[in-house]
Write a protein that holds these residues in place. Structure first.
Motif, PDB file in Angstrom:
ATOM      1  N   GLU A   1     -17.060  24.048 -50.798  1.00  0.00           N
ATOM      2  CA  GLU A   1     -15.798  23.560 -50.226  1.00  0.00           C
ATOM      3  C   GLU A   1     -15.843  22.062 -49.912  1.00  0.00           C
ATOM      4  O   GLU A   1     -14.816  21.463 -49.615  1.00  0.00           O
ATOM      5  CB  GLU A   1     -15.461  24.328 -48.940  1.00  0.00           C
ATOM      6  N   LEU A   2     -17.044  21.471 -49.968  1.00  0.00           N
ATOM      7  CA  LEU A   2     -17.204  20.072 -49.603  1.00  0.00           C
ATOM      8  C   LEU A   2     -17.170  19.166 -50.833  1.00  0.00           C
ATOM      9  O   LEU A   2     -17.497  19.591 -51.936  1.00  0.00           O
ATOM     10  CB  LEU A   2     -18.536  19.867 -48.870  1.00  0.00           C
ATOM     11  N   THR A   3     -16.832  17.919 -50.589  1.00  0.00           N
ATOM     12  CA  THR A   3     -16.886  16.922 -51.654  1.00  0.00           C
ATOM     13  C   THR A   3     -18.330  16.492 -51.849  1.00  0.00           C
ATOM     14  O   THR A   3     -19.186  16.707 -50.973  1.00  0.00           O
ATOM     15  CB  THR A   3     -16.048  15.679 -51.308  1.00  0.00           C
ATOM     16  N   LEU A   4     -18.605  15.851 -52.975  1.00  0.00           N
ATOM     17  CA  LEU A   4     -19.945  15.356 -53.237  1.00  0.00           C
ATOM     18  C   LEU A   4     -20.367  14.359 -52.156  1.00  0.00           C
ATOM     19  O   LEU A   4     -21.518  14.361 -51.709  1.00  0.00           O
ATOM     20  CB  LEU A   4     -20.001  14.709 -54.627  1.00  0.00           C
ATOM     21  N   GLN A   5     -19.439  13.531 -51.678  1.00  0.00           N
ATOM     22  CA  GLN A   5     -19.749  12.565 -50.618  1.00  0.00           C
ATOM     23  C   GLN A   5     -20.110  13.278 -49.309  1.00  0.00           C
ATOM     24  O   GLN A   5     -21.044  12.885 -48.616  1.00  0.00           O
ATOM     25  CB  GLN A   5     -18.572  11.605 -50.377  1.00  0.00           C
ATOM     26  N   GLU A   6     -19.414  14.342 -48.979  1.00  0.00           N
ATOM     27  CA  GLU A   6     -19.721  15.100 -47.756  1.00  0.00           C
ATOM     28  C   GLU A   6     -21.098  15.767 -47.859  1.00  0.00           C
ATOM     29  O   GLU A   6     -21.855  15.802 -46.882  1.00  0.00           O
ATOM     30  CB  GLU A   6     -18.639  16.151 -47.498  1.00  0.00           C
ATOM     31  N   ILE A   7     -21.422  16.254 -49.042  1.00  0.00           N
ATOM     32  CA  ILE A   7     -22.745  16.854 -49.255  1.00  0.00           C
ATOM     33  C   ILE A   7     -23.824  15.786 -49.114  1.00  0.00           C
ATOM     34  O   ILE A   7     -24.837  15.987 -48.437  1.00  0.00           O
ATOM     35  CB  ILE A   7     -22.824  17.540 -50.640  1.00  0.00           C
ATOM     36  N   THR A   8     -23.587  14.637 -49.724  1.00  0.00           N
ATOM     37  CA  THR A   8     -24.527  13.519 -49.633  1.00  0.00           C
ATOM     38  C   THR A   8     -24.734  13.101 -48.187  1.00  0.00           C
ATOM     39  O   THR A   8     -25.870  12.840 -47.758  1.00  0.00           O
ATOM     40  CB  THR A   8     -24.022  12.326 -50.477  1.00  0.00           C
ATOM     41  N   ASN A   9     -23.669  13.048 -47.409  1.00  0.00           N
ATOM     42  CA  ASN A   9     -23.779  12.690 -45.993  1.00  0.00           C
ATOM     43  C   ASN A   9     -24.661  13.687 -45.248  1.00  0.00           C
ATOM     44  O   ASN A   9     -25.454  13.300 -44.379  1.00  0.00           O
ATOM     45  CB  ASN A   9     -22.400  12.610 -45.342  1.00  0.00           C
ATOM     46  N   ARG A  10     -24.535  14.949 -45.561  1.00  0.00           N
ATOM     47  CA  ARG A  10     -25.358  15.970 -44.888  1.00  0.00           C
ATOM     48  C   ARG A  10     -26.831  15.824 -45.268  1.00  0.00           C
ATOM     49  O   ARG A  10     -27.714  15.974 -44.430  1.00  0.00           O
ATOM     50  CB  ARG A  10     -24.843  17.364 -45.215  1.00  0.00           C
ATOM     51  N   ILE A  11     -27.078  15.546 -46.532  1.00  0.00           N
ATOM     52  CA  ILE A  11     -28.465  15.337 -46.974  1.00  0.00           C
ATOM     53  C   ILE A  11     -29.049  14.112 -46.283  1.00  0.00           C
ATOM     54  O   ILE A  11     -30.178  14.145 -45.784  1.00  0.00           O
ATOM     55  CB  ILE A  11     -28.534  15.211 -48.511  1.00  0.00           C
ATOM     56  N   ASP A  12     -28.269  13.033 -46.238  1.00  0.00           N
ATOM     57  CA  ASP A  12     -28.730  11.822 -45.552  1.00  0.00           C
ATOM     58  C   ASP A  12     -29.045  12.108 -44.087  1.00  0.00           C
ATOM     59  O   ASP A  12     -30.054  11.635 -43.553  1.00  0.00           O
ATOM     60  CB  ASP A  12     -27.679  10.710 -45.646  1.00  0.00           C
ATOM     61  N   TRP A  13     -28.220  12.895 -43.421  1.00  0.00           N
ATOM     62  CA  TRP A  13     -28.447  13.257 -42.022  1.00  0.00           C
ATOM     63  C   TRP A  13     -29.769  14.010 -41.883  1.00  0.00           C
ATOM     64  O   TRP A  13     -30.554  13.750 -40.966  1.00  0.00           O
ATOM     65  CB  TRP A  13     -27.277  14.092 -41.510  1.00  0.00           C
TER      66      TRP A  13
END
Length: 148
Positions: A25-37
């Motif tokens: 349900e998330l965008t690639l940018q939202e997924i990337t933000n979670r990985i970065d976190w």
């Protein structure tokens, strides 16, 4: 993983992972933000295999994942127990030993002697240290366990 149907994902059976497509349900940018976190908080680290960066669990991240993974495997064990299908144990060979020992302990703590045949099937394919732990669980369940 966004839940792609990439050929390699399917070839390696990664689409059967319980968390496959979790972030669909998330965008690639939202997924990337979670990985970065996760990297910033110390749960994931970047290691290089040659020039290829790979995400791996940090020690702290693995402590959490190990428990989660052992529980997922325990649930599979329980499911296959009903079917009397013991082929699942083949998938356990060469898994992280600490996680496997945790799985064996979870099975032992059930006190359910119905796990004994599956444990015996698993023992046949394992390395000596894991075989020894499996045998301890079998002995315990045979002596202390009940069938339910």
């Amino acid at each position: 993983m966004e839940g792609s149907k990439d050929k390699k994902v399917l070839e390696y059976g990664l689409n059967r992972c319980p968390v496959y497509g979790y972030y669909r349900e998330l965008t690639l940018q939202e997924i990337t933000n979670r990985i970065d976190w996760m990297i910033k908080k110390g749960y994931l680290e970047i290691e290089y295999m040659g020039r290829i960066p790979m995400l791996v669990f940090s020690r702290m991240g693995w402590e959490i994942e190990r428990e989660t993974y052992a529980e997922e495997l325990f649930q599979q064990f329980t499911k296959f127990l009903e079917d009397k299908n013991y082929s699942f144990v083949q998938e356990l060979k060469d898994k992280n030993r600490d996680m496997i020992l945790l799985l064996i302990e979870k099975i032992k703590q059930t006190g359910n002697a119905r796990f004994i045949p599956m444990l015996k099937a698993w023992k046949e394919i394992e390395y000596r240290k894991v075989q020894n732990e499996i045998q301890r669980a079998v002995d315990y369940l045979a002596k202390e366990g009940t069938i339910f």
